[in-house]
Write an enzyme that holds these catalytic residues in place. Structure first.
Site, PDB file in Angstrom:
ATOM      1  N   ASP A   1      -9.940 -46.014 -30.124  1.00 41.87           N
ATOM      2  CA  ASP A   1     -11.012 -45.018 -30.269  1.00 41.87           C
ATOM      3  C   ASP A   1     -10.867 -44.207 -31.552  1.00 41.87           C
ATOM      4  O   ASP A   1     -10.918 -42.969 -31.532  1.00 41.87           O
ATOM      5  CB  ASP A   1     -11.028 -44.064 -29.070  1.00 41.87           C
ATOM      6  CG  ASP A   1     -11.034 -44.790 -27.733  1.00 41.87           C
ATOM      7  OD1 ASP A   1     -11.666 -45.854 -27.647  1.00 41.87           O
ATOM      8  OD2 ASP A   1     -10.415 -44.288 -26.778  1.00 41.87           O
TER       9      ASP A   1
ATOM     10  N   GLU B   1     -21.773 -45.648 -24.979  1.00 37.32           N
ATOM     11  CA  GLU B   1     -20.853 -44.518 -25.151  1.00 37.32           C
ATOM     12  C   GLU B   1     -20.452 -44.373 -26.612  1.00 37.32           C
ATOM     13  O   GLU B   1     -21.020 -45.013 -27.495  1.00 37.32           O
ATOM     14  CB  GLU B   1     -19.614 -44.727 -24.262  1.00 37.32           C
ATOM     15  CG  GLU B   1     -18.862 -46.003 -24.564  1.00 37.32           C
ATOM     16  CD  GLU B   1     -17.761 -46.313 -23.553  1.00 37.32           C
ATOM     17  OE1 GLU B   1     -17.611 -45.556 -22.582  1.00 37.32           O
ATOM     18  OE2 GLU B   1     -17.052 -47.315 -23.757  1.00 37.32           O
TER      19      GLU B   1
END
Length: 512
Positions: free
Chosen positions: A20, A191
């Site tokens: 991420d 997302e």
């Protein structure tokens, strides 16, 4: 295949469990953060001047007052940070999932990216995960994030919301807008939203398809930050889902864009190197180039080797392979499992001391453990252990993927023991008698073949049992958000103890 800079980027740019990624540029300096889940300190921060060579300058969440991971499950904790810079201040926003204390979305600030960073400013009105910050040209601050729809047609159906942020009170205000949802019909987990303003237009970059092999990068654009957003007709602009499980790089997604100081565009993102039937290294940080066509970003495929940016190379001094624990402060490479509430370790005189405590691996607690990431498919680790165990006590080397999946190479009252815990079931793989005194411990891995070793005299290594199957660390990105850690461990296994285990050094060597 990237820009023609004459140098090469070897992907991943951050090997091991660094998922991420989020990046920002300040002048000619670049700062990057990643998720840390149940590991403490939280959110490592890296510095680069060429997007290729990175050095860790600390952690954003390095104090217990900032990060309560008590009771957090494996793959809970800190999800998907975003780092941004605005008007002399660095901002990091993220989500804390689970645990026994406050949870949800929060942000911290600093004027120096190396810290100190503030205590959390919680955003109680910000539901969901993956929050991101956007600062418009007029100084208005916005937060966008991901949440599951209240009325879902299927599990994992999500939407992207947007709301203003007051930079004085650090609270959301004004109307909340839903600006986006999945591009593909039936796609899960839309997302990881990031908003950018480029050439007068607003661009929204998201991930879609879940974080495993169906992962992808989607783009939309609008004339106003509030939308409406139009999808890129070429979506997904990046995915490796069509390349199959045998491709060396898979699960590409969760991207953040950056323009370098030469004017070229790049994307940092997570991906997985699957090998030997497992994903032991977890999700790592990769770099790929981006160009623009017809007002849309076009991302290059993520390759193991590609051309580097044309900006001047700026390598950092190499980190030593062996830690002799000469400093009272642990190197930032080391991590604790969940938040340490007491100082169970000490260093600074050429050895690391771990105090034995009742806490043990396999439970959602903070055991006496310091660990670092496995960063290579082929590697060797070695250490020396000075420890006289009492009844029920152990200390030594461990390899950890989760509470339910780990291996211990430890000295006990019965000698040396190699213990596997897989899917919550514990098995003793091997045992050896050793005399009192110092013992050397090691593990060498070649792909999924991991071999434990020991030596009573330096250099006189012996195998402890045969090779064991490393696929117990190879949980997929859908099963585990983390990667394998290797560390030094001591436990009294549920009993009070005054005993201490000492490690004079620890060595990690890549073999490929």
């Amino acid at each position: 295949m990237g820009k023609e800079g004459g140098r090469l980027v070897r992907n991943p740019i951050l090997p091991g469990m660094y998922p991420d990624p989020s990046i920002c540029r300040v002048g000619e300096d670049y700062y990057l953060v990643t998720s840390t889940f149940e590991w403490f300190p939280g959110v490592p921060i890296f510095h680069s001047r060429d997007l290729v060579n990175w050095r860790q300058i600390g952690h954003v969440l390095d104090r217990p007052s900032q990060l309560n991971l008590d009771g957090v499950r494996s793959s809970g904790g800190i999800f998907a940070p975003t780092i941004r810079y605005h008007d002399g201040v660095f901002y990091m926003i993220t989500t804390l999932v689970g645990g026994s204390g406050p949870s949800g979305n929060f942000l911290v600030t600093a004027t120096d990216p190396a810290g100190p960073w503030s205590d959390p400013h919680w955003l109680p009105d910000a539901r969901g995960i993956d929050p991101s910050l956007f600062f418009d040209d007029d100084g208005t601050a916005w937060v966008c994030g991901t949440r599951e729809k209240e009325r879902q047609s299927y599990r994992g159906e999500t939407e992207i919301w947007l709301r203003r942020l007051d930079l004085d009170t650090f609270q959301l205000y004004g109307e909340e807008l839903v600006i986006w949802e999945a591009v593909q019909r039936g796609s899960v987990w839309c997302e990881a939203p990031h908003i950018y303003k480029i050439d007068g237009r607003y661009y929204l970059v998201t991930a879609e398809g879940g974080t495993s092999t169906e992962h992808s990068v989607m783009v939309a654009r609008a004339d106003h930050v509030t939308g409406p957003y139009t999808p890129d007709p070429r979506n997904p602009i990046l995915t490796h889902r069509h390349l199959g499980l045998d491709h060396p790089i898979s699960c590409t997604g969760h991207a953040d864009l950056v323009q370098d100081h030469a004017g070229d565009w790049w994307m940092v993102l997570l991906a997985v190197r699957r090998y030997g039937g497992g994903e032991n290294l977890g999700r790592e940080t990769f770099l790929t180039s981006v160009r623009w066509e017809d007002g849309w970003p076009v991302a290059s495929p993520v390759e193991p080797v590609t051309s580097a940016p044309v900006v001047p190379a700026h390598p950092w001094p190499a980190s030593p392979a062996c830690d002799h624990f000469d400093s009272v402060r642990l190197s930032p490479v080391w991590n604790h499992l969940r938040t340490p509430r007491e100082r169970y370790w000490s260093a600074g005189d050429g050895r690391l001391r771990l105090r034995l405590r009742p806490e043990r691996l396999g439970e959602p607690v903070n055991p006496s453990l310091i660990a670092r990431r496995q960063q290579h498919m082929d590697f060797a680790v070695h250490t020396a252990l000075d420890f006289q165990p009492g009844p029920g006590e152990c200390a030594g080397l461990v390899l950890v993927r989760s509470d339910d999946n780990h291996v211990l190479l430890v000295r006990t009252e019965h000698g040396l023991e190699l213990i596997r815990r897989e899917a919550g079931e514990t098995t003793r793989l091997a045992h050896a008698e050793v005399p009192p005194g110092r013992v050397h411990l090691g593990v060498e891995a070649h792909g999924q073949a991991y071999q434990a070793r020991y030596a009573v005299e330096p250099g006189e290594w012996r195998d402890l049992g045969g090779p064991f199957d490393g696929r117990l660390f190879g949980l997929s990105a859908a099963e585990s958000f983390t990667g394998t850690y290797i560390g030094l461990y001591a436990s009294s296994n549920g009993r009070p103890s005054d005993n201490v285990a000492e490690f004079p050094w620890f060595e990690y060597l890549p073999l490929s």
